[in-house]
Scaffold this motif. Structure first.
Motif, PDB file in Angstrom:
ATOM      1  N   MET A   1       0.285  -7.301  10.922  1.00 38.44           N
ATOM      2  CA  MET A   1       1.684  -6.892  10.932  1.00 38.44           C
ATOM      3  C   MET A   1       2.251  -6.978  12.345  1.00 38.44           C
ATOM      4  N   LEU A   2       3.541  -7.329  12.435  1.00 42.22           N
ATOM      5  CA  LEU A   2       4.220  -7.280  13.704  1.00 42.22           C
ATOM      6  C   LEU A   2       4.490  -5.832  14.068  1.00 42.22           C
ATOM      7  N   ASP A   3       4.863  -5.596  15.313  1.00 40.68           N
ATOM      8  CA  ASP A   3       5.132  -4.228  15.712  1.00 40.68           C
ATOM      9  C   ASP A   3       6.605  -3.908  15.519  1.00 40.68           C
ATOM     10  N   ASP A   4       6.939  -2.599  15.678  1.00 42.55           N
ATOM     11  CA  ASP A   4       8.306  -2.145  15.474  1.00 42.55           C
ATOM     12  C   ASP A   4       9.160  -2.283  16.719  1.00 42.55           C
ATOM     13  N   GLY A   5       8.559  -2.382  17.884  1.00 43.45           N
ATOM     14  CA  GLY A   5       9.327  -2.224  19.100  1.00 43.45           C
ATOM     15  C   GLY A   5       9.784  -3.531  19.704  1.00 43.45           C
ATOM     16  N   PRO A   6      10.913  -3.486  20.389  1.00 47.12           N
ATOM     17  CA  PRO A   6      11.359  -4.678  21.099  1.00 47.12           C
ATOM     18  C   PRO A   6      10.453  -4.957  22.285  1.00 47.12           C
ATOM     19  N   ARG A   7      10.198  -6.224  22.571  1.00 54.32           N
ATOM     20  CA  ARG A   7       9.334  -6.585  23.701  1.00 54.32           C
ATOM     21  C   ARG A   7      10.061  -6.338  25.018  1.00 54.32           C
ATOM     22  N   HIS A   8      11.385  -6.310  24.959  1.00 49.76           N
ATOM     23  CA  HIS A   8      12.191  -6.032  26.139  1.00 49.76           C
ATOM     24  C   HIS A   8      13.512  -5.476  25.659  1.00 49.76           C
ATOM     25  N   LEU A   9      14.318  -4.997  26.560  1.00 49.98           N
ATOM     26  CA  LEU A   9      15.590  -4.424  26.171  1.00 49.98           C
ATOM     27  C   LEU A   9      16.522  -5.504  25.663  1.00 49.98           C
ATOM     28  N   ALA A  10      17.463  -5.073  24.822  1.00 52.12           N
ATOM     29  CA  ALA A  10      18.432  -6.029  24.287  1.00 52.12           C
ATOM     30  C   ALA A  10      19.246  -6.629  25.422  1.00 52.12           C
ATOM     31  N   ALA A  11      19.656  -7.881  25.237  1.00 51.17           N
ATOM     32  CA  ALA A  11      20.505  -8.533  26.237  1.00 51.17           C
ATOM     33  C   ALA A  11      21.808  -7.756  26.358  1.00 51.17           C
TER      34      ALA A  11
ATOM     35  N   VAL B   1      11.862   4.415  -2.497  1.00 54.59           N
ATOM     36  CA  VAL B   1      12.764   4.173  -1.374  1.00 54.59           C
ATOM     37  C   VAL B   1      11.949   3.581  -0.235  1.00 54.59           C
ATOM     38  N   GLY B   2      12.290   2.364   0.199  1.00 58.38           N
ATOM     39  CA  GLY B   2      11.475   1.640   1.165  1.00 58.38           C
ATOM     40  C   GLY B   2      12.017   1.639   2.580  1.00 58.38           C
ATOM     41  N   SER B   3      11.079   1.499   3.533  1.00 53.52           N
ATOM     42  CA  SER B   3      11.409   1.386   4.950  1.00 53.52           C
ATOM     43  C   SER B   3      10.391   0.468   5.617  1.00 53.52           C
ATOM     44  N   HIS B   4      10.567   0.204   6.917  1.00 55.28           N
ATOM     45  CA  HIS B   4       9.636  -0.508   7.789  1.00 55.28           C
ATOM     46  C   HIS B   4      10.030  -1.944   8.105  1.00 55.28           C
ATOM     47  N   ALA B   5      10.710  -2.651   7.224  1.00 55.89           N
ATOM     48  CA  ALA B   5      11.010  -4.066   7.485  1.00 55.89           C
ATOM     49  C   ALA B   5      12.030  -4.230   8.615  1.00 55.89           C
ATOM     50  N   HIS B   6      12.848  -3.206   8.878  1.00 50.46           N
ATOM     51  CA  HIS B   6      13.877  -3.234   9.926  1.00 50.46           C
ATOM     52  C   HIS B   6      15.007  -4.211   9.635  1.00 50.46           C
ATOM     53  N   VAL B   7      15.037  -4.746   8.437  1.00 48.31           N
ATOM     54  CA  VAL B   7      16.176  -5.497   7.920  1.00 48.31           C
ATOM     55  C   VAL B   7      16.370  -5.042   6.475  1.00 48.31           C
ATOM     56  N   VAL B   8      17.559  -5.260   5.951  1.00 51.30           N
ATOM     57  CA  VAL B   8      17.878  -4.793   4.607  1.00 51.30           C
ATOM     58  C   VAL B   8      17.223  -5.680   3.560  1.00 51.30           C
TER      59      VAL B   8
ATOM     60  N   TRP C   1       6.544   0.125   4.074  1.00 49.53           N
ATOM     61  CA  TRP C   1       5.827  -1.044   3.576  1.00 49.53           C
ATOM     62  C   TRP C   1       6.592  -2.317   3.898  1.00 49.53           C
ATOM     63  N   GLY C   2       6.046  -3.456   3.456  1.00 51.06           N
ATOM     64  CA  GLY C   2       6.735  -4.735   3.601  1.00 51.06           C
ATOM     65  C   GLY C   2       6.439  -5.435   4.917  1.00 51.06           C
ATOM     66  N   ASP C   3       7.039  -6.605   5.083  1.00 49.10           N
ATOM     67  CA  ASP C   3       6.855  -7.424   6.282  1.00 49.10           C
ATOM     68  C   ASP C   3       8.054  -7.261   7.197  1.00 49.10           C
ATOM     69  N   GLU C   4       7.783  -6.966   8.467  1.00 45.66           N
ATOM     70  CA  GLU C   4       8.861  -6.738   9.406  1.00 45.66           C
ATOM     71  C   GLU C   4       9.764  -7.960   9.569  1.00 45.66           C
ATOM     72  N   TYR C   5      11.060  -7.708   9.601  1.00 46.77           N
ATOM     73  CA  TYR C   5      12.103  -8.709   9.832  1.00 46.77           C
ATOM     74  C   TYR C   5      12.161  -9.769   8.734  1.00 46.77           C
TER      75      TYR C   5
ATOM     76  N   MET D   1      15.787  -0.414   3.596  1.00 46.08           N
ATOM     77  CA  MET D   1      17.142  -0.030   4.004  1.00 46.08           C
ATOM     78  C   MET D   1      17.495  -0.439   5.426  1.00 46.08           C
ATOM     79  N   GLY D   2      16.650  -1.236   6.077  1.00 44.91           N
ATOM     80  CA  GLY D   2      16.961  -1.654   7.439  1.00 44.91           C
ATOM     81  C   GLY D   2      16.881  -0.502   8.414  1.00 44.91           C
ATOM     82  N   ASN D   3      17.584  -0.622   9.526  1.00 47.74           N
ATOM     83  CA  ASN D   3      17.577   0.408  10.566  1.00 47.74           C
ATOM     84  C   ASN D   3      18.826   1.262  10.491  1.00 47.74           C
TER      85      ASN D   3
END
Length: 421
Positions: A1-11, A296-303, A266-270, A318-320
């Motif tokens: 699985m990929l991780d939840d965190g950004p590798r760097h701050l948003a542009a 009710v699902g979470s974790h994918a960080h997209v809808v 659950w699910g695959d991130e993004y 449900m995304g973020n």
């Protein structure tokens, strides 16, 4: 699985959008919700009892001076309520920095645009994906999350009654982090389920009264990012296991639950697509109708879509709701989220079987820099002077509506609570 965190701050994005959202947005939301409630009137949540004799009328069937007693039968009106669910609350350092004050942290301005809608639900539940720190403990972002305890208070003040807390970050700071998180939630009056401080606590579902309907809430995750639960203390956090989930749901019903909601991390991130692993779990839960009513699902960080598996309603993802996930680290869609309002009630006149009677959704967009959670359609209806912000909100709404309905949700009556102008 990929991780939840950004590798760097948003542009960096253009400035000029800071400031609290006008309180009028809450009024717009309540008007939209009232309209949606009117549309739901045909879903059978307000049926009238029939067959009762008219009280106070004497019988004239027999020509006698004797007054005949009449029998009046009354039937309790069907109950109806609403449950509201929100996506991942994942507090990266830019988010808590935006909430920093001279006295600590205050997330209320970030949540204010949705507070009226959250408060209007009979029961509102979020998904808290981070641990919360004790006073004096250092805060932490990706890959091990520890957010300010003030977050729990501000979620409660925004109208949330409780949160699911089983996630891949539940054990970021071990059992100590679990205890600190649950203690902070207790202090804020925010209920929780999915992690526990004792085996006795682990055996209990979170319980809510929604318009006289007793609702049980359970929470489980696919894993813990390589961390392991202490041997002999596996009760500290709950892993997804369909047999266990069904057993816990049956136990909740034995203690009086009339409707059982299961939150799954659950699910695959993004990825908007439902994974095979998600489908297998949902099919296993649906194989025993009447045990679990709603997933009710979470974790994918997209809808992800809202659909049914057999008779089981599934909100796949449900995304973020609140995070720093954005195009700078992930996808543009990582700024999207959705508030899902689920109407529940008696399915027959007079306190019969309880079930889901309708679902509406509210696309949200997590603004960068300010991190305000903006309900897209309501914000656009209120009027947005910044053309870039207006474009972001409209694009977010269209993306979310498409992903929510792509597995036949529209045919099932799943619809946005209001449309943008």
């Amino acid at each position: 699985m990929l991780d939840d965190g950004p590798r760097h701050l948003a542009a960096e994005e253009p400035s000029g959008r800071r400031g609290r959202w006008p309180m009028a947005l809450g009024a717009v939301l309540l008007v939209g919700m009232a309209a949606a409630a009117a549309q739901r009137a045909g879903w059978g949540t307000e049926q009238e009892a029939t067959g009762a004799a008219s009280p106070g009328l004497a019988s004239t069937a027999l020509p006698t001076s004797t007054t005949l007693a009449t029998t009046t039968t009354t039937t309790a009106p069907p109950r109806a309520a609403t449950l509201l669910f929100g996506g991942d609350v994942l507090i990266h350092s830019p988010v808590w920095q935006a909430a920093a004050t001279a006295d600590g942290f205050d997330f209320s301005a970030l949540l204010e645009p949705i507070a009226a809608q959250v408060t209007a639900a009979d029961v509102a539940l979020c998904h808290l994906e981070v641990t919360l720190g004790r006073e004096g403990e250092p805060l932490s972002s990706y890959p091990r999350f520890r957010a300010p305890a003030a977050l729990a208070t501000d979620l409660a003040e925004a109208g949330f009654d409780g949160c699911s807390v089983a996630s891949n970050h539940s054990l970021d700071f071990g059992a100590s982090g679990v205890v600190a998180t649950l203690d902070a939630m207790d202090a804020a009056g925010l209920r929780h389920v999915g992690t526990a401080r004792s085996p006795e606590e682990d055996r209990l579902a979170a319980s809510y009264d929604a318009g006289g309907i007793r609702v049980a809430h359970l929470s489980y995750t696919y894993g813990f990012n390589g961390f392991r639960r202490p041997v002999g203390e596996e009760w500290v956090a709950d892993l997804i296991d369909p047999a266990l989930i069904l057993s816990d749901a049956r136990a909740a019903r034995l203690t009086g639950a009339e409707l059982v909601v299961v939150s799954l991390h659950w699910g695959d991130e993004y990825r908007h697509e439902v994974s095979e692993a998600q489908r297998q779990v949902a099919e296993a839960l649906a194989a025993e109708p009447g045990v679990v009513d709603l997933v009710v699902g979470s974790h994918a960080h997209v809808v992800q879509p809202i659909a049914k598996v057999g008779d089981l309603w599934v909100i796949w993802g449900m995304g973020n709701l609140l995070s720093n996930n954005s195009p700078g680290c992930c996808l543009a869609e990582a700024t999207d989220g959705v508030l899902v309002t689920v109407a529940i009630g008696d399915l027959a006149p007079g306190r019969g079987t309880v079930g889901v009677t309708g679902i509406t959704f509210t696309p949200t967009w997590n603004e960068r820099q300010t991190f305000r959670v903006l309900p897209a359609a309501a914000a656009l209806r209120l009027g947005v002077e910044d053309p870039e912000l207006a474009a972001d909100l409209r694009e977010s709404f269209l993306r979310t509506a498409d992903h929510v309905q792509r597995l036949g949700g529209a045919d099932l009556g799943v619809a946005p609570d209001q449309l943008p102008p």
